[in-house]
Scaffold this motif. Sequence first.
Motif, mmCIF file in Angstrom:
data_model
loop_
_atom_site.group_PDB
_atom_site.id
_atom_site.type_symbol
_atom_site.label_atom_id
_atom_site.label_comp_id
_atom_site.label_asym_id
_atom_site.label_seq_id
_atom_site.Cartn_x
_atom_site.Cartn_y
_atom_site.Cartn_z
ATOM 1 N N LYS A 39 0.821 -1.211 0.000
ATOM 2 C CA LYS A 39 0.000 0.000 0.000
ATOM 3 C C LYS A 39 0.856 1.263 0.000
ATOM 4 O O LYS A 39 2.003 1.254 0.435
ATOM 5 N N ALA A 40 0.274 2.338 -0.481
ATOM 6 C CA ALA A 40 0.925 3.647 -0.450
ATOM 7 C C ALA A 40 0.515 4.397 0.815
ATOM 8 O O ALA A 40 -0.667 4.431 1.168
ATOM 9 N N PHE A 41 1.504 4.958 1.513
ATOM 10 C CA PHE A 41 1.292 5.836 2.669
ATOM 11 C C PHE A 41 0.602 5.140 3.841
ATOM 12 O O PHE A 41 -0.039 5.778 4.657
ATOM 13 N N GLU A 42 0.755 3.813 3.927
ATOM 14 C CA GLU A 42 0.211 3.041 5.044
ATOM 15 C C GLU A 42 1.191 1.941 5.413
ATOM 16 O O GLU A 42 1.940 1.456 4.559
ATOM 17 N N GLU A 43 1.162 1.528 6.680
ATOM 18 C CA GLU A 43 1.918 0.335 7.052
ATOM 19 C C GLU A 43 1.287 -0.875 6.365
ATOM 20 O O GLU A 43 0.078 -0.935 6.167
ATOM 21 N N ASP A 44 2.130 -1.850 6.033
ATOM 22 C CA ASP A 44 1.630 -3.012 5.313
ATOM 23 C C ASP A 44 2.630 -4.154 5.453
ATOM 24 O O ASP A 44 3.816 -3.927 5.731
ATOM 25 N N LEU A 45 2.145 -5.356 5.284
ATOM 26 C CA LEU A 45 3.013 -6.534 5.203
ATOM 27 C C LEU A 45 2.704 -7.233 3.889
ATOM 28 O O LEU A 45 1.658 -7.860 3.729
ATOM 29 N N LEU A 46 3.612 -7.080 2.945
ATOM 30 C CA LEU A 46 3.463 -7.686 1.622
ATOM 31 C C LEU A 46 4.070 -9.077 1.653
ATOM 32 O O LEU A 46 5.220 -9.248 2.062
ATOM 33 N N VAL A 47 3.313 -10.076 1.227
ATOM 34 C CA VAL A 47 3.753 -11.469 1.294
ATOM 35 C C VAL A 47 3.621 -12.114 -0.078
ATOM 36 O O VAL A 47 2.618 -11.946 -0.767
ATOM 37 N N ALA A 48 4.646 -12.879 -0.461
ATOM 38 C CA ALA A 48 4.597 -13.589 -1.742
ATOM 39 C C ALA A 48 5.408 -14.873 -1.646
ATOM 40 O O ALA A 48 6.374 -14.973 -0.874
ATOM 41 N N ASP A 49 5.015 -15.868 -2.430
ATOM 42 C CA ASP A 49 5.758 -17.115 -2.560
ATOM 43 C C ASP A 49 6.566 -17.066 -3.855
ATOM 44 O O ASP A 49 6.003 -16.841 -4.929
ATOM 45 N N LEU A 50 7.880 -17.275 -3.748
ATOM 46 C CA LEU A 50 8.752 -17.251 -4.913
ATOM 47 C C LEU A 50 9.390 -18.613 -5.114
ATOM 48 O O LEU A 50 9.844 -19.242 -4.146
ATOM 49 N N GLU A 51 9.418 -19.067 -6.359
ATOM 50 C CA GLU A 51 10.104 -20.313 -6.705
ATOM 51 C C GLU A 51 11.574 -20.012 -6.956
ATOM 52 O O GLU A 51 11.919 -19.255 -7.863
ATOM 53 N N MET A 52 12.455 -20.597 -6.140
ATOM 54 C CA MET A 52 13.886 -20.326 -6.238
ATOM 55 C C MET A 52 14.671 -21.606 -6.487
ATOM 56 O O MET A 52 14.339 -22.661 -5.930
ATOM 57 N N PRO A 53 15.728 -21.541 -7.311
ATOM 58 C CA PRO A 53 16.538 -22.730 -7.586
ATOM 59 C C PRO A 53 17.301 -23.186 -6.345
ATOM 60 O O PRO A 53 17.820 -22.371 -5.582
ATOM 61 N N ILE A 54 17.345 -24.502 -6.161
ATOM 62 C CA ILE A 54 18.070 -25.075 -5.031
ATOM 63 C C ILE A 54 19.574 -24.983 -5.278
ATOM 64 O O ILE A 54 20.064 -25.263 -6.372
ATOM 65 N N LEU A 55 20.285 -24.605 -4.246
ATOM 66 C CA LEU A 55 21.733 -24.469 -4.314
ATOM 67 C C LEU A 55 22.374 -25.836 -4.523
ATOM 68 O O LEU A 55 22.085 -26.795 -3.800
ATOM 69 N N GLN A 56 23.263 -25.933 -5.508
ATOM 70 C CA GLN A 56 23.874 -27.210 -5.837
ATOM 71 C C GLN A 56 25.139 -27.490 -5.032
ATOM 72 O O GLN A 56 25.453 -28.636 -4.715
ATOM 73 N N LYS A 57 25.894 -26.442 -4.710
ATOM 74 C CA LYS A 57 27.159 -26.612 -3.994
ATOM 75 C C LYS A 57 27.126 -25.850 -2.677
ATOM 76 O O LYS A 57 26.665 -24.722 -2.609
ATOM 77 N N GLU A 58 27.645 -26.497 -1.636
ATOM 78 C CA GLU A 58 27.749 -25.840 -0.341
ATOM 79 C C GLU A 58 29.000 -24.962 -0.302
ATOM 80 O O GLU A 58 29.924 -25.124 -1.101
ATOM 81 N N SER A 59 29.027 -24.019 0.623
ATOM 82 C CA SER A 59 30.187 -23.152 0.784
ATOM 83 C C SER A 59 30.223 -22.658 2.224
ATOM 84 O O SER A 59 29.380 -23.022 3.044
ATOM 85 N N ARG A 60 31.181 -21.809 2.525
ATOM 86 C CA ARG A 60 31.314 -21.280 3.882
ATOM 87 C C ARG A 60 30.571 -19.956 4.040
ATOM 88 O O ARG A 60 30.795 -19.215 4.979
ATOM 89 N N ILE A 61 29.694 -19.660 3.119
ATOM 90 C CA ILE A 61 28.887 -18.445 3.213
ATOM 91 C C ILE A 61 27.938 -18.544 4.413
ATOM 92 O O ILE A 61 27.383 -19.621 4.678
ATOM 93 N N PRO A 62 27.733 -17.447 5.182
ATOM 94 C CA PRO A 62 26.844 -17.490 6.348
ATOM 95 C C PRO A 62 25.483 -18.076 6.003
ATOM 96 O O PRO A 62 24.925 -17.805 4.938
ATOM 97 N N ALA A 63 24.961 -18.893 6.935
ATOM 98 C CA ALA A 63 23.701 -19.585 6.677
ATOM 99 C C ALA A 63 22.688 -19.303 7.779
ATOM 100 O O ALA A 63 23.035 -19.156 8.945
ATOM 101 N N ALA A 64 21.435 -19.220 7.392
ATOM 102 C CA ALA A 64 20.322 -19.106 8.325
ATOM 103 C C ALA A 64 19.406 -20.302 8.093
ATOM 104 O O ALA A 64 19.273 -20.791 6.968
ATOM 105 N N VAL A 65 18.777 -20.800 9.163
ATOM 106 C CA VAL A 65 18.003 -22.027 9.083
ATOM 107 C C VAL A 65 16.537 -21.758 9.415
ATOM 108 O O VAL A 65 16.232 -21.068 10.389
ATOM 109 N N VAL A 66 15.648 -22.293 8.604
ATOM 110 C CA VAL A 66 14.218 -22.215 8.889
ATOM 111 C C VAL A 66 13.597 -23.595 8.703
ATOM 112 O O VAL A 66 14.125 -24.432 7.974
#
Length: 375
Positions: free
Chosen positions: A237-264
């Motif tokens: 929304k314009a000029f109002e508080e809001d929580l915009l939510v969407a589902d996105l299709e993302m490619p699965i990571l093929q190779k692991e690395s030492r990049i910081p990770a978060a878990v859900v």
Amino acid sequence: MRKIRIRIGCAQINCTVGDLEGNAERILAQTRRAEQLHIDIVAFPELAVCGYPPEDLLLKEKFIKDNLIQLEKITRNIKDIVAVIGFVDRDKKGIYNAAAIANRGRLQAVHRKMLLPNYGVFDEKRYFIPGATPCVCTLKTPEGNVRFGVSICEDIWHEDGPAVTQKRLGATFIINLNASPYHMDKITQREHIVRKLTRRYHMPVIYTNLVGGQDELVFDGQSFMMDARGNIIGRAKAFEEDLLVADLEMPILQKESRIPAAVVSHYGHLPHIEPSICPHLDAVPEVYAALRLGLADYVNKNGFKHVVVGLSGGVDSALVAVIAADALGSNRVSCVFMPSRYSSIESYNDARMLAGNIGAEVLEIPIETTYSTYL
């Protein structure tokens, strides 16, 4: 290429400069709401903890320290979700406009804004040191892992910004935190800039903007999500508080690395959420909404209880009175008509009628005697 569905939220909130505890509570309230909606990643505006623009408060050591204390409090209360939160970071060299990536009670990573604006209303080089390293994180889920980049406002406005490196490091989408002030049709300009980036790097962008008035600035919100082809898939929304939510299709990571990770825990099996796409406002409603929000927040955030508007019977003062009554409520507005030898009966009647139409108190204070004293 295998993909998983990631649920992302833009928490478009109205922060107040200096209200560190209040801003923290707002962030936590939206995080709890995001958790209830099974969102994997929720993004907040730029400098959400301290409010934008903090200006010379950044010169106070205690202000920086208290902002970090509030971030720690927020982080401790982040559970099974990733929250990307704007705050002020520091080290021995100085302070940074930064984004915290918090998850399961811990600070997993920090992005420090790399491109600092110093034009128009922006004066960030006066206070901040630019960051040196683009931030890329891995989101770990039971179904597979995805990689994303984090940036802040100006970082995304330049073709040679951090997105170049983030793409090379395997990021498949960008989360961008913003405190982008309003001017007429600013949303079209923002979407044009982001569209060029999404098409150049073939990555969706999650653009979270601040909303609210802060002194002379107004922030219009209108956070959005754009796919890799430059199509809007969700707009808040314009000029109002809001929580915009969407589902996105993302490619699965093929190779692991030492990049910081978060878990859900991830809730990709849930029914698909269709994001809202709030339309752009036409010019007149857009400007009116900006004036209304700017006035309301200026009065309320500065602790004023009541306002007085001088009515002449003309159009200008009538519009100001209407905006004031709309923004604050007619019970917080007093209209004053100050007749002199030059005031017409039409002006008197129009001022009285206007006050009656908006339900505001009207006071008549003749100034003829005062005027005559100076003749």
